[in-house]
Structures are given as C-alpha cells and as structure tokens.
Design a protein around this motif. Structure first.
Motif, short mmCIF file in Angstrom:
data_model
loop_
_atom_site.label_atom_id
_atom_site.label_comp_id
_atom_site.label_asym_id
_atom_site.label_seq_id
_atom_site.Cartn_x
_atom_site.Cartn_y
_atom_site.Cartn_z
N SER A 1 0.80 -1.22 0.00
CA SER A 1 0.00 0.00 0.00
C SER A 1 0.84 1.27 0.00
O SER A 1 0.29 2.37 0.02
N ASP A 2 2.16 1.14 -0.05
CA ASP A 2 3.02 2.32 -0.06
C ASP A 2 2.99 3.02 -1.42
O ASP A 2 2.99 2.36 -2.46
N GLN A 3 3.01 4.35 -1.39
CA GLN A 3 3.20 5.10 -2.63
C GLN A 3 4.68 5.06 -2.98
O GLN A 3 5.53 5.38 -2.17
N THR A 4 4.99 4.67 -4.22
CA THR A 4 6.39 4.55 -4.64
C THR A 4 6.83 5.65 -5.58
O THR A 4 8.01 5.77 -5.89
N GLY A 5 5.89 6.42 -6.09
CA GLY A 5 6.23 7.48 -7.02
C GLY A 5 4.98 8.08 -7.63
O GLY A 5 3.86 7.84 -7.17
N CYS A 6 5.20 8.85 -8.68
CA CYS A 6 4.10 9.49 -9.40
C CYS A 6 4.29 9.32 -10.90
O CYS A 6 5.41 9.07 -11.38
N ILE A 7 3.21 9.45 -11.64
CA ILE A 7 3.27 9.35 -13.10
C ILE A 7 4.20 10.45 -13.63
O ILE A 7 4.04 11.63 -13.31
N THR A 8 5.18 10.03 -14.43
CA THR A 8 6.11 10.99 -15.01
C THR A 8 5.49 11.67 -16.23
O THR A 8 4.42 11.26 -16.71
N GLY A 9 6.18 12.68 -16.73
CA GLY A 9 5.69 13.37 -17.92
C GLY A 9 5.60 12.45 -19.11
O GLY A 9 4.62 12.50 -19.88
N ILE A 10 6.60 11.59 -19.28
CA ILE A 10 6.58 10.64 -20.41
C ILE A 10 5.43 9.66 -20.26
O ILE A 10 4.69 9.38 -21.21
N ALA A 11 5.24 9.12 -19.04
CA ALA A 11 4.15 8.17 -18.80
C ALA A 11 2.80 8.83 -18.99
O ALA A 11 1.84 8.19 -19.45
N ALA A 12 2.69 10.11 -18.66
CA ALA A 12 1.43 10.83 -18.83
C ALA A 12 1.05 10.88 -20.31
O ALA A 12 -0.12 10.70 -20.67
N LYS A 13 2.02 11.10 -21.18
CA LYS A 13 1.75 11.15 -22.61
C LYS A 13 1.35 9.78 -23.15
O LYS A 13 0.51 9.67 -24.04
N LEU A 14 1.94 8.73 -22.59
CA LEU A 14 1.65 7.38 -23.05
C LEU A 14 0.29 6.87 -22.58
O LEU A 14 -0.37 6.09 -23.28
N GLY B 1 -2.32 8.93 -20.89
CA GLY B 1 -3.43 9.88 -20.78
C GLY B 1 -3.69 10.32 -19.36
O GLY B 1 -4.58 11.14 -19.11
N LEU B 2 -2.91 9.79 -18.40
CA LEU B 2 -3.04 10.22 -17.01
C LEU B 2 -2.34 11.56 -16.80
O LEU B 2 -1.55 12.00 -17.63
N CYS B 3 -2.61 12.18 -15.67
CA CYS B 3 -1.95 13.44 -15.35
C CYS B 3 -0.57 13.19 -14.76
O CYS B 3 -0.40 12.27 -13.94
N GLU B 4 0.38 13.98 -15.16
CA GLU B 4 1.68 13.92 -14.53
C GLU B 4 1.52 14.22 -13.03
O GLU B 4 0.78 15.13 -12.66
N GLY B 5 2.18 13.42 -12.21
CA GLY B 5 2.06 13.60 -10.76
C GLY B 5 1.01 12.74 -10.10
O GLY B 5 0.89 12.76 -8.86
N THR B 6 0.22 11.98 -10.87
CA THR B 6 -0.77 11.08 -10.26
C THR B 6 -0.06 10.06 -9.37
O THR B 6 0.88 9.39 -9.81
N PRO B 7 -0.46 9.90 -8.11
CA PRO B 7 0.21 8.95 -7.20
C PRO B 7 0.09 7.51 -7.69
O PRO B 7 -0.97 7.08 -8.14
N VAL B 8 1.19 6.78 -7.57
CA VAL B 8 1.23 5.37 -7.95
C VAL B 8 1.58 4.55 -6.72
O VAL B 8 2.59 4.78 -6.06
N ILE B 9 0.71 3.58 -6.41
CA ILE B 9 0.88 2.70 -5.25
C ILE B 9 1.65 1.46 -5.69
O ILE B 9 1.46 0.97 -6.81
N CYS B 10 2.47 0.92 -4.82
CA CYS B 10 3.30 -0.23 -5.20
C CYS B 10 2.47 -1.38 -5.76
O CYS B 10 2.73 -1.88 -6.83
N GLY B 11 1.43 -1.79 -5.03
CA GLY B 11 0.66 -2.95 -5.46
C GLY B 11 1.36 -4.24 -5.05
O GLY B 11 2.38 -4.23 -4.35
#
Length: 491
Positions: free
Chosen positions: A211-224, A226-236
């Motif tokens: 359940s830990d947040q490990t990072g956020c969507i990067t600018g490159i990932a946002a373009k790929l 359609g998510l917003c850059e900075g969206t929190p990503v949970i480890c899973g």
C-alpha cells in the motif's frame, strides 16, 4: 468524486478497472498479449507487451468513463509473481521474462533440493520447484552467460511496468516472498539465497508495503497513458492476493477458488502452513496468510483446446453442456506444463484417456473442463488432508468461473457452494488497494464491505458429486499409472 485505477497483468492479458469512491466500477478494459514457447517446456513474455497493454487499457477506461484524468486519485498494479525481468544498469530489458509456468530449470531445481533444501524451507516456507525465480535465474546464469554478465538489476512483472511509469526501483514484500530469494522470517532479502547466485543484495529492489506510494506518473508516462503527470502510484502486489482480497476473503476460514490461467484454492489463515504442496504468502491484511494449493494449467487448458482445435468459448460451452457428467468415459489430465499440487512434478504431461469412436469434439471440450475440475479436487483434498479449516462455501474467481456450465461442474466436483461476485478480479482488488492507500477508504476491510457484492450462487448437485467422486478415483489411478512414463522410468 474520486476514482482509482487497478491494473493487472495476467497470464494472457492485462486488465484495468476504474473504481469510484462509492464502490461502483465505472469502466473496465482488457488487452491480450502472447506467451511465447520457443522450445518445449519454455514459456516467456515480452515486458514491453505489458507496458503497451497497460497504456491501451488506461486510455480505454478514461475514454469509456468520460472522467477527467485529474479525478484519478491513485493507481496500483498487480501481476503473477515469480516472473523476473532482468535489466542492465540503465533499466533496459536484456531478454524476455521467463514466465512462472516455464519448466526449463528442472536440473537447477533438483540441485537446490539436494544442496539447499533445509535453508530454503526455513527462510522461504516453500520447497524448490521450477515456478520460483531462484532456479530460473540459476538456469540463466548457467545457460546464458552473456545475458547474465549484462544484468545489473532485477524487477518483477508489475514492478517493471510501474518503473516505466514512475522511475522507481522497488517491490513489495509479498512479491518478494515469491522469488525464493527472500527471508520470510526476517522480511528482508536473504544474503544466503542471493549468494547462491552470487548476487549482491544491494542490487535487489527496495522492499516496501503493497500500500506504499512509490512514485508518481512521469511526464513521459502521462503522454503514453493519458493520465496526469504527478498522479500517485501505489506499489501494489501479486495478483492472487489481490483476487483473494477482491473476493471478500478477509477473515480466517474464508476460501477462494480460482479458475483462471492457473487454478488455485486458497484459505485465509492466521499462520503459514509450510508444505511441499502449498504456496504460503502473506495476506494484505496484517497478521493473516492465504496458504493455497495450485494447478498450473487451469483455464489455460481450455484456451489451449480452443486455440488448437478451433471454436469459441460460448460455442464449446453450449456443446459440452449436452454431454452427460463423466463425458462417457473420456478423461483429461491438465498437465500441459507439469503440475504442482499434489505432485510437484514438472515432468507430468497432459493426456486424453479412454477415447472411443463415439466421442465428438463436444466430448473433448467437456473432458478438458472436467479434468481441470478434478485437478482442483486434488487441490482441495490436500487442504483437507492438512486439516486447514475452511467454510463449505467459497468465492469463485477467474475467467473460467464466468462459464455457468464450468461453474456448476466445479461446484459438483468439489461438493461446495460457490459464490459469484459482481467484481472479484485482481485489478478490482488493486483499485480498492489504491483507494485505501489514498485515504478514501478507512481500511481494507471497509473497502471490501463497500465494494464487494455477491450476484449469484451455485449449489452442488448431490447425485453428480457422488458420480464425480467415483470418476476421481479413476482419474487418480490413471495419473499414477502414467507418471513413471513421464518421469522416464519406463523407456
């Protein structure tokens, strides 16, 4: 209104589920990818296929739901465990990932049994088998020295995709338990087990909570995506624990039957049950575990039959439903990639036994379904043999459970009531995990109470259960007779 994304990477496809904070699923999307079989016993997947499938699914659920990307509060990923991605210093993939159903590392598994069985059983709570990452990497070191020399980092399937989205280098402790390189007692990478491969544990990913947040969507990932850059990503975490969680099994004694690419029967317990026939993992609920039995080729057997002999699932189901229980004497053992519970034998092969001129394609389709159900009975019998207490009702999950005929067949064979949930796949569980990690759901139990809904139940037919019990004895006798041939004891 807040939304959460759960993204799963299964044996043949990725699925994304978009969940709303009131517990309603707003959109789902699935995208298939291949498993490659370059040689008999081999099974590999291309990590780039996972990334592309995830991007397509995220774009699809955003389009279907019509929500703004800014409304997604968090996303979490899950995947089948044991599947390592080996990377160079710059996180470039060196070779295709060896999938967990691969059986090429039989010799390495035997070596580990002979030399390190006590250490592995003590630290890992599992016994050596070809499904684990350690023997797979041992094979790689021995047979592909160029790939091995290039390797600097190791990630697992969902962790690699998440790295592509965030740039992190972590995994969760449940995933790590599936590597056979992790000390489950100390909850850290094992110097002794990693030392078998001469791997410095400093090269292994950091261990965090699912359940830990490990990072956020990067600018490159946002373009790929359609998510917003900075969206929190949970480890899973791993797909099976997310399915157990999604199915509502969060209390001791609750049981889940999985009819998917692989088959599992898991029971929630308050301790692990170390045994060669069980897979022991921590639950996402603190203090709980979900020891389970496993059959390698479950729905994968039906998919193999469809792909090899033609037809579609609805057509095959319809024809198989007209064949009586017992399939007029035709038996099938679903050992396409060896078998786990209760044989732990990668050399076993699938077979059709008892073929008559009167048998049609419909008979063979039903035989595959019944053979898988018999394999699942082998699994349940082992749980009962080990005296693992469970309820006489189970949640059924997985794509195979969507088939009414197969669901009834499985209920009859196992002799238990099966509950069908409105949503119970691992991507749904990951979406609930993301919502809990984002602070929208109070805790995991509250998320289940809000989101989990039963929509149907399947009750066993007593007459069929008795008939299948007799057939099961023949099923076991044939397996016992053929095993020496598959083991090479009879030339």
């Amino acid at each position: 209104m807040k939304y959460f994304l759960g993204i799963d990477f299964g044996g043949g496809a990725s699925k994304a589920t978009l969940l709303r904070e009131d517990g309603e699923v707003c959109a789902v999307s699935s995208c298939e990818y291949p498993t490659y079989y370059p040689q008999p016993g081999y099974a590999e997947q291309d990590p780039q296929d996972w990334v592309e499938a995830a991007c397509k699914n995220i774009q699809a659920v955003l389009a279907e739901s019509g929500i703004r990307p800014q409304e997604i509060a968090a996303l979490a990923l899950d995947a089948a465990t044991h599947t390592a991605v080996i990377l160079d210093e710059d996180f470039h993939v060196i070779r295709p990932a060896i999938y967990w159903t691969d059986t090429r590392c039989i010799a390495e598994t035997e070596y580990l049994k002979e030399q390190y069985a006590g250490l592995i059983e003590k630290q890992v709570l599992h016994h050596p088998d070809t499904i684990w990452t350690l023997p797979q990497l041992l094979w790689l070191k021995k047979n592909e020295p160029d790939s091995w020399r290039q390797m600097r980092k190791i990630l697992f399937a969902k962790d690699y995709v998440r790295h592509c989205f965030t740039g992190d280098y972590v995994t969760d402790y449940i995933e790590a338990q599936g590597s056979m390189m992790f000390d489950s007692q100390k909850m850290e990478w094992s110097k002794e087990l990693c030392g078998i491969l001469d791997i410095d544990i400093e090269r292994m990913p950091k261990i965090v909570s699912p359940s830990d947040q490990t990072g956020c969507i990067t600018g490159i990932a946002a373009k790929l995506t359609g998510l917003c850059e900075g969206t929190p990503v949970i480890c899973g975490t791993t797909d099976t624990v997310m399915e157990v969680f999604a199915a509502g099994a969060v209390l001791k004694g609750q049981m889940v039957v999985k009819l998917a690419t692989a088959g599992r029967i898991c029971v929630v317990t308050d301790r692990p049950y170390p045994d060669a026939n069980l897979v022991n993992y921590s639950h996402v609920i603190d203090g709980l575990f979900y020891p389970g039995t496993a059959t390698k080729s479950c729905a994968a057997s039906y998919r193999w039959f469809r792909d090899t002999f033609g037809g579609d699932y609805k057509e095959l189901d319809k024809k198989a439903a007209k064949i009586p229980p017992g399939t007029d004497g035709l038996l099938f053992h679903p050992y396409l990639n060896g078998e786990l519970t209760p044989y732990a034998n990668p050399r076993l092969c699938a077979d059709f036994i008892g073929i008559r001129a009167s048998h049609t394609k419909a008979h063979f389709a039903r035989a595959v379904m019944e053979g898988v159900a018999m394999s699942m009975l082998d699994c349940k019998t082992m749980l009962d043999h080990l005296c693992i207490a469970h309820e006489d009702t189970a949640a059924i999950i997985g794509g195979g459970g969507k088939s009414p005929i197969w669901r009834q067949m499985l209920s009859d064979v196992l002799g238990i009531r099966l509950l069908t949930m409105k949503h119970a796949d691992s991507s749904f569980g990951s979406a609930m995990l993301a919502g809990t990690a984002a602070g929208i759901f109070e805790n995991l139990e509250q998320a289940v109470g809000l989101c989990n809904k039963t929509v149907a139940e399947t009750v066993p037919c007593t007459e069929n259960t008795k008939k299948y019990a007799e057939i099961f004895q023949k099923y076991k006798a044939v397996q016992k007779a053929l095993e020496p041939i598959y083991n090479g004891e009879i030339k």
